[in-house]
Scaffold this active site. Structure first.
Site, PDB file in Angstrom:
ATOM      1  N   SER A 268      12.222   0.914 -13.555  1.00 54.44           N
ATOM      2  CA  SER A 268      13.642   1.154 -13.803  1.00 54.44           C
ATOM      3  C   SER A 268      14.498   1.059 -12.547  1.00 54.44           C
ATOM      4  CB  SER A 268      13.839   2.530 -14.446  1.00 54.44           C
ATOM      5  OG  SER A 268      13.157   2.606 -15.662  1.00 54.44           O
ATOM      6  N   LYS A 270      13.526   1.615  -8.879  1.00 55.95           N
ATOM      7  CA  LYS A 270      13.324   2.297  -7.594  1.00 55.95           C
ATOM      8  C   LYS A 270      13.079   1.305  -6.458  1.00 55.95           C
ATOM      9  CE  LYS A 270       9.882   4.751  -9.056  1.00 55.95           C
ATOM     10  NZ  LYS A 270       9.910   4.245 -10.447  1.00 55.95           N
ATOM     11  N   ARG A 427      17.079   3.477 -17.443  1.00 60.65           N
ATOM     12  CA  ARG A 427      17.732   2.494 -18.302  1.00 60.65           C
ATOM     13  C   ARG A 427      18.369   3.222 -19.465  1.00 60.65           C
ATOM     14  NH1 ARG A 427      15.978  -2.811 -17.628  1.00 60.65           N
ATOM     15  NH2 ARG A 427      14.552  -2.912 -15.855  1.00 60.65           N
TER      16      ARG A 427
HETATM   17  P1  GTP Z   1       7.641   1.230 -10.846  1.00 61.37           P
HETATM   18  O1  GTP Z   1       7.032   0.527  -9.701  1.00 61.37           O
HETATM   19  O2  GTP Z   1       7.044   0.822 -12.176  1.00 61.37           O
HETATM   20  O3  GTP Z   1       7.650   2.716 -10.727  1.00 61.37           O
HETATM   21  O4  GTP Z   1       9.153   0.701 -11.021  1.00 61.37           O
HETATM   22  P2  GTP Z   1      10.518   0.743 -10.191  1.00 61.37           P
HETATM   23  O5  GTP Z   1      11.349   1.880 -10.647  1.00 61.37           O
HETATM   24  O6  GTP Z   1      10.271   0.614  -8.741  1.00 61.37           O
HETATM   25  O7  GTP Z   1      11.241  -0.555 -10.769  1.00 61.37           O
HETATM   26  P3  GTP Z   1      11.784  -1.877 -10.059  1.00 61.37           P
HETATM   27  O8  GTP Z   1      12.767  -1.623  -8.976  1.00 61.37           O
HETATM   28  O9  GTP Z   1      10.616  -2.695  -9.705  1.00 61.37           O
HETATM   29  O10 GTP Z   1      12.598  -2.558 -11.245  1.00 61.37           O
HETATM   30  C1  GTP Z   1      12.064  -2.932 -12.462  1.00 61.37           C
HETATM   31  C2  GTP Z   1      12.919  -3.972 -13.139  1.00 61.37           C
HETATM   32  O11 GTP Z   1      14.285  -3.548 -13.210  1.00 61.37           O
HETATM   33  C3  GTP Z   1      12.901  -5.293 -12.392  1.00 61.37           C
HETATM   34  O12 GTP Z   1      12.690  -6.333 -13.331  1.00 61.37           O
HETATM   35  C4  GTP Z   1      14.272  -5.355 -11.787  1.00 61.37           C
HETATM   36  O13 GTP Z   1      14.705  -6.684 -11.630  1.00 61.37           O
HETATM   37  C5  GTP Z   1      15.166  -4.559 -12.733  1.00 61.37           C
HETATM   38  N1  GTP Z   1      16.292  -3.909 -12.013  1.00 61.37           N
HETATM   39  C6  GTP Z   1      16.205  -3.149 -10.889  1.00 61.37           C
HETATM   40  N2  GTP Z   1      17.438  -2.748 -10.454  1.00 61.37           N
HETATM   41  C7  GTP Z   1      18.333  -3.237 -11.339  1.00 61.37           C
HETATM   42  C8  GTP Z   1      19.783  -3.158 -11.448  1.00 61.37           C
HETATM   43  O14 GTP Z   1      20.484  -2.539 -10.640  1.00 61.37           O
HETATM   44  N3  GTP Z   1      20.346  -3.796 -12.516  1.00 61.37           N
HETATM   45  C9  GTP Z   1      19.583  -4.477 -13.444  1.00 61.37           C
HETATM   46  N4  GTP Z   1      20.213  -5.074 -14.447  1.00 61.37           N
HETATM   47  N5  GTP Z   1      18.231  -4.595 -13.367  1.00 61.37           N
HETATM   48  C10 GTP Z   1      17.608  -3.979 -12.339  1.00 61.37           C
HETATM   49 MN    MN Z   2       6.087   4.104 -10.334  1.00 67.61          MN
END
Ligand code: GTP
Ligand code: MN
Ligand code: SPV
Length: 612
Positions: A268, A270, A427
């Site tokens: 989501s 991070k 999200r």
């Molecule tokens: P974990 O490693 O599973 O804990 O996830 P995380 O929270 O680090 O998620 P990450 O930043 O990898 O994002 C997951 C998805 O969300 C990716 O496909 C990104 O491209 C999308 N995403 C991240 N930031 C944004 C944003 O600001 N806007 C939109 N529309 N999508 C985003």
């Molecule tokens: Mn994680």
């Protein structure tokens, strides 16, 4: 192999800690590997060469590697993940609590003889910068029968025998046993599922059977860094372990420097928030530094009364989907040739050794020759009309922190960094505005506990479901939610100079055409800057029943064009939707027996303000 042979391997590797020796010998006797090998990070090049030779990795450019996991082993399985202790009062709503004795015994039987013919790698690791005040909770030894898992561990954790020689209490290390199992015959997702991912939290023992993917298999990461540490943080009464990113912002004009920690559910945002806030969106004024993207441990320093945080990890296991030059150029820089990065379950071209995932470029490569999807099937052989993704939606890249171009200069400083804000987000397609600031501790903790968001592909079979995910810890919660809330109030409550809380949302969508109302990614720096200005008294915002939101004038919108109608909606509180939400929250919180009264009071305060 005989116990004497195991002893010999430990002697040769210089493992002198008798408790480690006993642990390794014991488990080798259970899983019956053909060989035992102790791993140091300096073994990486040799292990990579062996993995390439064995076909476990493919080359993906200079110093870049590609791997595929078994098709039914591509994400965490929440139903198969268990926290076991000997105290029934540890049972929570989300932790799948089971009795320690029973689970330990059944896991042992499942693992018996299952490493036959394989090497058992002994991976000593540290989930903390050396010298951290929490170092005592950070040491572990993973036993794994899977070489790619070792290569991931070397990138994701500090790995080496030296960490075992420095233990203050030689018995105090996490015993983390990973046995892959016969992946094609484990009945994944059926009634006869053989997989179990167990943290025996009060014995500081992790027993994972039946996967070689991600957090199921790299046990330093979520099993130790989150579940075990969550438990230890409370048992020791000293710290919090959370699924948080951690970043630093400096204002070059004023010399101010802030640190923000934040919880967003899996997949989501991070990684993207911590990495991609490159300063150029707002001229050259700000500098944004990366500390961590998935785990933070937080404690209070009694000297200055501030909350400190550190990232226990040594690398990034980031979602590949939609990572591109525009969304996250920093991530692309961190996986360049020579970085040693490993890509898992993306698409691969075995002629050109390129990798691709959805959103890397607008369209997939036009020349199909050589391309294989994440399952290894030739793209050119697809039936017409087959538009299933080339890469698995939970495909990932693995790279060490030092490869991240904006990694903070002091990311290894054991002192950690003082936290100015704790933010929650996820999200949420409606209701949640861009940002709302919360100044009251209980209301901040209440907000974290009622974090509701859409589930993602990071867990099997849940994508898109709306669900509550308290503080983004639902899959990693180690003890009861009520006690967890009380522990939060106690730890942060001990800070005389506490951080501000906030809720953020980059994911509001237009109900009709589904477009994201806020451009997100690098532009997310803007609401964070407002939050810091608000905290410092440099912005006033507008008070609402659910916190203070920025006015459009206060938000730095230089060089950014967002339709006025969209801005209007993300800077507004929809009171009707919120009133309806309060009933759902009530139901959600009611599940947690013994929830601190301060949390209920916060809930009632917000509900009352919404009625007024
Ligand atoms: P974990 O490693 O599973 O804990 O996830 P995380 O929270 O680090 O998620 P990450 O930043 O990898 O994002 C997951 C998805 O969300 C990716 O496909 C990104 O491209 C999308 N995403 C991240 N930031 C944004 C944003 O600001 N806007 C939109 N529309 N999508 C985003
Ligand atoms: Mn994680
Ligand atoms: C998550 O699912 O939240 C991750 C990836 O960060 S894993 O380590 O597989 O849990």
């Amino acid at each position: 192999m005989s116990a004497a042979d195991v002893e010999k391997a430990l002697d040769e590797a210089g493992v002198s800690n008798p408790h480690v020796r006993e642990y390794v010998t014991y488990w080798a006797g259970i899983t019956e590997p053909a060989a035992v090998e102790v791993v140091n990070a300096s073994d990486d090049a040799r292990l990579v060469a062996e993995a390439l030779e064995a076909g476990e990795l493919q080359p993906a450019g200079e110093g870049l590697y590609y791997s595929r996991s078994y098709v039914k082993d591509t994400a965490r399985s929440e139903e198969r993940t268990i926290v076991a202790t000997s105290k029934p009062e540890d049972k929570g709503v989300y932790n799948n609590w089971r009795d320690a004795e029973e689970m330990s015994a059944s896991q042992l039987e499942r693992m018996r003889g299952q490493s036959a013919g394989k090497t058992m790698y002994v991976v000593p690791y540290l989930m903390a910068p050396q010298g951290s005040p929490l170092e005592a909770y950070a040491a572990g030894v993973e036993l794994t029968d899977n070489r790619p898992v070792v290569l991931h561990m070397i990138r994701m954790a500090r790995v080496g025998v030296t960490y075992l020689d420095q233990l203050e209490d030689p018995q105090h290390f996490v015993r983390a046993v990973h046995v892959t199992g016969d992946l094609p015959n484990l009945g994944q997702g059926t009634d006869a599922d053989q997989r179990y991912f167990v943290t025996v939290a009060d014995q500081r023992t992790i027993l994972h059977f039946g996967s070689s993917y991600g957090g199921n298999a790299l046990l330093g990461k979520i099993a130790h860094g989150l579940r075990q540490a969550c438990y230890d943080g409370r048992a020791s009464d000293r710290f919090l372990a959370e699924q948080f990113m951690l970043l630093g912002i400096s204002d070059k004009e004023t010399g101010k420097r802030w640190h923000i920690a934040g919880g967003f559910p899996s997949a989501s945002g991070k990684t993207n928030l911590a990495m991609t806030l490159a300063p150029d969106a707002l001229g050259d004024r700000y500098h944004v530094e990366f500390y961590g993207d998935d785990i933070a441990w937080l404690w209070v320093d009694p000297d200055d009364g501030r909350v400190y945080a550190m990232n226990p990890e040594f690398g990034v296991f980031g979602v590949a989907k939609d990572t591109n030059e525009k969304t996250n150029p920093t991530a692309l820089d961190s996986i360049e040739p020579g970085s040693g990065a490993i890509f898992t379950n993306v698409a691969y071209n075995d002629l050109t050794q390129e990798v691709w995932w959805e959103g890397k470029t607008k369209n997939p490569p036009a020349e199909l020759e050589g391309w294989h999807d994440w399952k290894g099937e030739k793209i050119a052989d697809r039936e017409p009309g087959d538009d299933s993704p080339w890469a698995h939606p939970n495909s990932r890249f693995t790279t060490t922190l030092a490869n991240v171009p904006n990694v903070a200069g002091d990311f290894e400083d054991p002192k950690g960094v003082p936290v100015d804000a704790i933010i929650f987000g996820g999200r949420t397609r409606d209701r949640e505005p861009l940002v709302r600031a919360i100044t009251d501790l209980a209301e901040g903790v209440y907000d974290g506990l009622t974090l509701g968001a859409e589930a993602t592909f990071a867990a099997d079979g849940l994508d898109g479901q709306l669900r509550y995910d308290p503080m983004s810890m639902r899959p990693f919660m180690a003890y009861s939610e009520a006690d967890y809330a009380a522990h939060w109030l106690k730890i942060i409550g001990a800070a005389s100079n506490p951080p501000i809380f906030a809720h953020v949302n980059w994911f509001q969508k237009d109900a009709e055409d589904g477009h994201f109302l806020w451009p997100g990614y690098r532009e997310n720096l803007r609401p964070l800057l407002w939050l810091m200005q608000f905290k410092d008294g440099d912005a006033k915002g507008e008070a609402t029943p659910v916190g203070v939101i920025p006015t459009l004038e206060e938000l730095n919108m230089d060089g950014l064009e967002v339709p006025a109608a969209d801005m209007d909606r993300i800077l507004k509180i929809d009171l009707d939707r919120w009133r309806q939400e309060m009933d759902f929250r009530h139901e959600h919180l009611e599940q947690f027996d013994g929830l601190p009264e301060a949390i209920w009071e916060a809930h009632r305060r917000v509900a009352k303000a919404l009625e007024a």
